[in-house]
Scaffold this motif. Sequence first.
Motif, PDB file in Angstrom:
ATOM      1  N   THR A   1       0.430  -5.551   2.945  1.00 56.65           N
ATOM      2  CA  THR A   1      -0.595  -5.108   1.990  1.00 56.65           C
ATOM      3  C   THR A   1      -1.938  -5.046   2.716  1.00 56.65           C
ATOM      4  O   THR A   1      -2.103  -5.666   3.769  1.00 56.65           O
ATOM      5  CB  THR A   1      -0.756  -6.098   0.814  1.00 56.65           C
ATOM      6  OG1 THR A   1      -1.335  -7.308   1.316  1.00 56.65           O
ATOM      7  CG2 THR A   1       0.550  -6.387   0.108  1.00 56.65           C
ATOM      8  N   ASP A   2      -2.895  -4.358   2.089  1.00 59.73           N
ATOM      9  CA  ASP A   2      -4.258  -4.443   2.615  1.00 59.73           C
ATOM     10  C   ASP A   2      -4.901  -5.693   2.007  1.00 59.73           C
ATOM     11  O   ASP A   2      -4.235  -6.454   1.285  1.00 59.73           O
ATOM     12  CB  ASP A   2      -5.041  -3.148   2.326  1.00 59.73           C
ATOM     13  CG  ASP A   2      -5.237  -2.893   0.828  1.00 59.73           C
ATOM     14  OD1 ASP A   2      -4.996  -3.826   0.015  1.00 59.73           O
ATOM     15  OD2 ASP A   2      -5.624  -1.770   0.465  1.00 59.73           O
ATOM     16  N   CYS A   3      -6.200  -5.884   2.241  1.00 57.24           N
ATOM     17  CA  CYS A   3      -6.805  -7.140   1.771  1.00 57.24           C
ATOM     18  C   CYS A   3      -6.948  -7.159   0.246  1.00 57.24           C
ATOM     19  O   CYS A   3      -7.281  -8.187  -0.340  1.00 57.24           O
ATOM     20  CB  CYS A   3      -8.132  -7.408   2.478  1.00 57.24           C
ATOM     21  SG  CYS A   3      -9.340  -6.146   2.144  1.00 57.24           S
ATOM     22  N   HIS A   4      -6.699  -6.023  -0.408  1.00 57.61           N
ATOM     23  CA  HIS A   4      -6.746  -6.014  -1.885  1.00 57.61           C
ATOM     24  C   HIS A   4      -5.342  -6.151  -2.470  1.00 57.61           C
ATOM     25  O   HIS A   4      -5.136  -5.917  -3.646  1.00 57.61           O
ATOM     26  CB  HIS A   4      -7.398  -4.718  -2.373  1.00 57.61           C
ATOM     27  CG  HIS A   4      -8.670  -4.408  -1.651  1.00 57.61           C
ATOM     28  ND1 HIS A   4      -9.748  -5.266  -1.675  1.00 57.61           N
ATOM     29  CD2 HIS A   4      -9.025  -3.353  -0.864  1.00 57.61           C
ATOM     30  CE1 HIS A   4     -10.718  -4.758  -0.924  1.00 57.61           C
ATOM     31  NE2 HIS A   4     -10.313  -3.604  -0.418  1.00 57.61           N
ATOM     32  N   LEU A   5      -4.368  -6.473  -1.628  1.00 55.94           N
ATOM     33  CA  LEU A   5      -2.975  -6.703  -2.017  1.00 55.94           C
ATOM     34  C   LEU A   5      -2.247  -5.422  -2.433  1.00 55.94           C
ATOM     35  O   LEU A   5      -1.228  -5.450  -3.119  1.00 55.94           O
ATOM     36  CB  LEU A   5      -2.870  -7.798  -3.103  1.00 55.94           C
ATOM     37  CG  LEU A   5      -3.428  -9.139  -2.607  1.00 55.94           C
ATOM     38  CD1 LEU A   5      -3.754 -10.061  -3.758  1.00 55.94           C
ATOM     39  CD2 LEU A   5      -2.471  -9.810  -1.645  1.00 55.94           C
ATOM     40  N   ARG A   6      -2.827  -4.300  -1.995  1.00 56.68           N
ATOM     41  CA  ARG A   6      -2.224  -2.999  -2.278  1.00 56.68           C
ATOM     42  C   ARG A   6      -1.276  -2.656  -1.135  1.00 56.68           C
ATOM     43  O   ARG A   6      -1.619  -2.817   0.036  1.00 56.68           O
ATOM     44  CB  ARG A   6      -3.345  -1.960  -2.356  1.00 56.68           C
ATOM     45  CG  ARG A   6      -2.982  -0.626  -2.926  1.00 56.68           C
ATOM     46  CD  ARG A   6      -4.240   0.175  -3.219  1.00 56.68           C
ATOM     47  NE  ARG A   6      -5.253  -0.047  -2.178  1.00 56.68           N
ATOM     48  CZ  ARG A   6      -6.561   0.061  -2.375  1.00 56.68           C
ATOM     49  NH1 ARG A   6      -7.058   0.354  -3.542  1.00 56.68           N
ATOM     50  NH2 ARG A   6      -7.406  -0.136  -1.379  1.00 56.68           N
ATOM     51  N   THR A   7      -0.083  -2.181  -1.462  1.00 57.68           N
ATOM     52  CA  THR A   7       0.856  -1.773  -0.410  1.00 57.68           C
ATOM     53  C   THR A   7       0.478  -0.361   0.063  1.00 57.68           C
ATOM     54  O   THR A   7      -0.501   0.215  -0.436  1.00 57.68           O
ATOM     55  CB  THR A   7       2.308  -1.752  -0.929  1.00 57.68           C
ATOM     56  OG1 THR A   7       2.437  -0.661  -1.845  1.00 57.68           O
ATOM     57  CG2 THR A   7       2.695  -3.055  -1.611  1.00 57.68           C
ATOM     58  N   ALA A   8       1.303   0.184   0.940  1.00 55.11           N
ATOM     59  CA  ALA A   8       1.019   1.536   1.429  1.00 55.11           C
ATOM     60  C   ALA A   8       1.166   2.573   0.304  1.00 55.11           C
ATOM     61  O   ALA A   8       0.699   3.703   0.427  1.00 55.11           O
ATOM     62  CB  ALA A   8       1.950   1.863   2.581  1.00 55.11           C
ATOM     63  N   ASN A   9       1.826   2.203  -0.800  1.00 55.43           N
ATOM     64  CA  ASN A   9       1.858   3.056  -1.995  1.00 55.43           C
ATOM     65  C   ASN A   9       0.784   2.537  -2.950  1.00 55.43           C
ATOM     66  O   ASN A   9       0.885   1.403  -3.437  1.00 55.43           O
ATOM     67  CB  ASN A   9       3.251   2.972  -2.647  1.00 55.43           C
ATOM     68  CG  ASN A   9       3.319   3.768  -3.942  1.00 55.43           C
ATOM     69  OD1 ASN A   9       2.312   3.980  -4.613  1.00 55.43           O
ATOM     70  ND2 ASN A   9       4.515   4.201  -4.290  1.00 55.43           N
TER      71      ASN A   9
ATOM     72  N   ALA B   1      -3.223  -8.016  -9.974  1.00 53.29           N
ATOM     73  CA  ALA B   1      -3.196  -7.411 -11.318  1.00 53.29           C
ATOM     74  C   ALA B   1      -4.554  -6.791 -11.653  1.00 53.29           C
ATOM     75  O   ALA B   1      -4.627  -5.669 -12.167  1.00 53.29           O
ATOM     76  CB  ALA B   1      -2.821  -8.463 -12.357  1.00 53.29           C
ATOM     77  N   GLU B   2      -5.619  -7.512 -11.333  1.00 49.48           N
ATOM     78  CA  GLU B   2      -6.947  -6.988 -11.663  1.00 49.48           C
ATOM     79  C   GLU B   2      -7.252  -5.731 -10.841  1.00 49.48           C
ATOM     80  O   GLU B   2      -7.724  -4.720 -11.386  1.00 49.48           O
ATOM     81  CB  GLU B   2      -8.014  -8.063 -11.424  1.00 49.48           C
ATOM     82  CG  GLU B   2      -9.381  -7.604 -11.907  1.00 49.48           C
ATOM     83  CD  GLU B   2     -10.406  -8.716 -11.951  1.00 49.48           C
ATOM     84  OE1 GLU B   2     -10.045  -9.893 -11.752  1.00 49.48           O
ATOM     85  OE2 GLU B   2     -11.590  -8.381 -12.183  1.00 49.48           O
ATOM     86  N   ASN B   3      -6.963  -5.800  -9.549  1.00 50.79           N
ATOM     87  CA  ASN B   3      -7.221  -4.621  -8.708  1.00 50.79           C
ATOM     88  C   ASN B   3      -6.385  -3.430  -9.174  1.00 50.79           C
ATOM     89  O   ASN B   3      -6.873  -2.298  -9.241  1.00 50.79           O
ATOM     90  CB  ASN B   3      -6.900  -4.934  -7.242  1.00 50.79           C
ATOM     91  CG  ASN B   3      -7.948  -5.843  -6.608  1.00 50.79           C
ATOM     92  OD1 ASN B   3      -9.022  -6.048  -7.157  1.00 50.79           O
ATOM     93  ND2 ASN B   3      -7.629  -6.395  -5.450  1.00 50.79           N
ATOM     94  N   ALA B   4      -5.107  -3.703  -9.496  1.00 46.50           N
ATOM     95  CA  ALA B   4      -4.216  -2.607  -9.896  1.00 46.50           C
ATOM     96  C   ALA B   4      -4.679  -1.968 -11.202  1.00 46.50           C
ATOM     97  O   ALA B   4      -4.664  -0.746 -11.340  1.00 46.50           O
ATOM     98  CB  ALA B   4      -2.784  -3.132 -10.048  1.00 46.50           C
ATOM     99  N   MET B   5      -5.080  -2.801 -12.161  1.00 45.86           N
ATOM    100  CA  MET B   5      -5.317  -2.276 -13.505  1.00 45.86           C
ATOM    101  C   MET B   5      -6.756  -1.843 -13.762  1.00 45.86           C
ATOM    102  O   MET B   5      -7.016  -1.092 -14.694  1.00 45.86           O
ATOM    103  CB  MET B   5      -4.897  -3.308 -14.563  1.00 45.86           C
ATOM    104  CG  MET B   5      -3.429  -3.708 -14.507  1.00 45.86           C
ATOM    105  SD  MET B   5      -2.269  -2.335 -14.320  1.00 45.86           S
ATOM    106  CE  MET B   5      -2.481  -1.428 -15.832  1.00 45.86           C
ATOM    107  N   THR B   6      -7.706  -2.323 -12.963  1.00 41.73           N
ATOM    108  CA  THR B   6      -9.101  -1.951 -13.239  1.00 41.73           C
ATOM    109  C   THR B   6      -9.746  -1.189 -12.093  1.00 41.73           C
ATOM    110  O   THR B   6     -10.875  -0.726 -12.220  1.00 41.73           O
ATOM    111  CB  THR B   6      -9.968  -3.214 -13.499  1.00 41.73           C
ATOM    112  OG1 THR B   6     -10.063  -3.948 -12.272  1.00 41.73           O
ATOM    113  CG2 THR B   6      -9.399  -4.095 -14.595  1.00 41.73           C
ATOM    114  N   GLY B   7      -9.059  -1.124 -10.953  1.00 41.51           N
ATOM    115  CA  GLY B   7      -9.645  -0.412  -9.812  1.00 41.51           C
ATOM    116  C   GLY B   7     -10.632  -1.245  -9.009  1.00 41.51           C
ATOM    117  O   GLY B   7     -11.269  -0.727  -8.093  1.00 41.51           O
ATOM    118  N   THR B   8     -10.775  -2.530  -9.360  1.00 41.38           N
ATOM    119  CA  THR B   8     -11.657  -3.389  -8.541  1.00 41.38           C
ATOM    120  C   THR B   8     -11.023  -3.548  -7.161  1.00 41.38           C
ATOM    121  O   THR B   8      -9.838  -3.255  -6.967  1.00 41.38           O
ATOM    122  CB  THR B   8     -11.809  -4.801  -9.153  1.00 41.38           C
ATOM    123  OG1 THR B   8     -10.506  -5.289  -9.460  1.00 41.38           O
ATOM    124  CG2 THR B   8     -12.678  -4.804 -10.383  1.00 41.38           C
TER     125      THR B   8
END
Length: 467
Positions: free
Chosen positions: A292-300, A327-334
């Motif tokens: 993941t990147d530092c925001h816990l987002r995978t390559a998708n 969850a917060e990053n995924a759902m709010t774009g933070t």
Amino acid sequence: MGGGAAVFAGATKAADLKIENVVMINSGLPIGGTCVNVGCVPSKVLLEMGAQIYYPHVGRFKSLQPAAQLSASTLDIQKVMAEKDEIVESLRQSNYRDVIAAFKNVEFLEGTARFASPTAVEVSGEKTKMIEADKFIIATGSRAKIPPLKGIESVGYLTNIEALSLKKVPKRFLVIGGGPLGLEFAQMFRHLGSEVVVVELEKRVLPLEEPEVSKEIQRALEDEGIKFMVSSKLLEFSVNAKGKHGVVENKGEKVDAGFDQVLIATGIQPNTDKLNLDGTGVKTDHRGFIETDCHLRTANPGIYAAGDCTGKMALETVAAKEGAVAAENAMTGTEKSINYDQIPHAVFTTPQVASVGITEAELMKRLNVCACRTVPIGSVPKGRALKEKYGIVKLVINPHNAEIVGASTVSPVAAEMIQEATLAMRSKITIYDLIDTVHVFPTFSEGLKIAAQAFTRDIKTMSCCIG
Ligand SMILES: Cc1cc2nc3c(=O)[nH]c(=O)nc-3n(C[C@H](O)[C@H](O)[C@H](O)COP(=O)(O)OP(=O)(O)OC[C@H]3O[C@@H](n4cnc5c(N)ncnc54)[C@H](O)[C@@H]3O)c2cc1C
């Protein structure tokens, strides 16, 4: 996907954010995942029970008569395990099942999750179900990594799961791996009556901790009769008429280590193999941990990952923090991230080990300069008053601004003490602020203040409570 700390924290954040449709999918371990069922909770219960059996017969004050040692024959391990199970069940109910019931927006599905496409997950349980979603969090945790050792299947090895439910205390208990898990189980079974040998490949136990910490905890455990083979490699297992054996390469020689039960505590591997990640765009490293990147987002960008399956820091606290942030990053774009340098952790042996931040060696790597002080527990008035034989406090500071960047302790209450150092680091306080802070006397926490004072004065000639 998952049912442990990371997923529960993610679902809680989703509930706080009033996200309407949240689905949790769990299989394998019962609801609650590793920590409550086969990790933190049962291990700490058994460690405490072991300590209550063992320490009353260890004389610390010469004027007191130590209690007679509880013999292995009077210990009813089945009752011990049943009481541990009761505690686990009660926490599973209050911290997981009741929480699910209270969530209005969360559906809990029992079944194994597997990606059918980048936007749909197939759940195979009693009935197969397809779940489509805008965002996913993979939090499927990890399991014990079993090295491909010759003969391993023939000896019926234990992982944490089986070791926490043994029906009989083994006479001879062999532990492969001298990390946090290996040491906790080694002492647990030593206190329950086993003869224990720990084999560690690295030069010292707890190799990620400060060297002073490794030395001190090994000394304490050795004094309780646990035997250590460090810089040692288990080559193979075998069974013969005399029982089960491990051949260990120790200082160039082959040593025979006989045992009745062997625990494999050589690390973890991620539960990502059943997820069918091919075609989702999610990348894994060579061991299968999700990148993941530092925001816990995978390559998708629609798929996040949290907890043990990301391979960052295998801790309950980190899983929970990552689940909420994902969850917060995924759902709010933070784009929130976590400062892993400020995450404390502990090993719940007696004495405990706890640390936070970076080690002396790491600071040298980053700055090429360092300032450190290590004080023995005997410099802490409470340690001396209670005749505490084992313990140290080490502080690592940035010499440019005197801020604390790392702290390590071995003490009876290290896990509690480390919170102060964690807050100090988060608040960027200096050793001078720590020295200026009045601490309760007498406490082991004063050790942190005394370690800070060791930067500025000779603590050998210092009266109590000097600021
Ligand atoms: C013996 C032991 C002691 C520990 N002690 C401590 C401690 O004192 N302090 C601490 O902070 N940490 C401790 N830990 C670590 C801590 O337990 C873990 O880091 C934490 O529980 C991981 O949480 P998680 O949510 O990432 O995964 P888990 O809690 O493992 O949850 C993942 C869940 O997903 C399920 N799953 C897997 N694949 C699928 C799939 N395809 N579909 C659906 N479900 C799936 C799993 O079966 C599991 O139920 C300990 C661990 C062990 C083993």
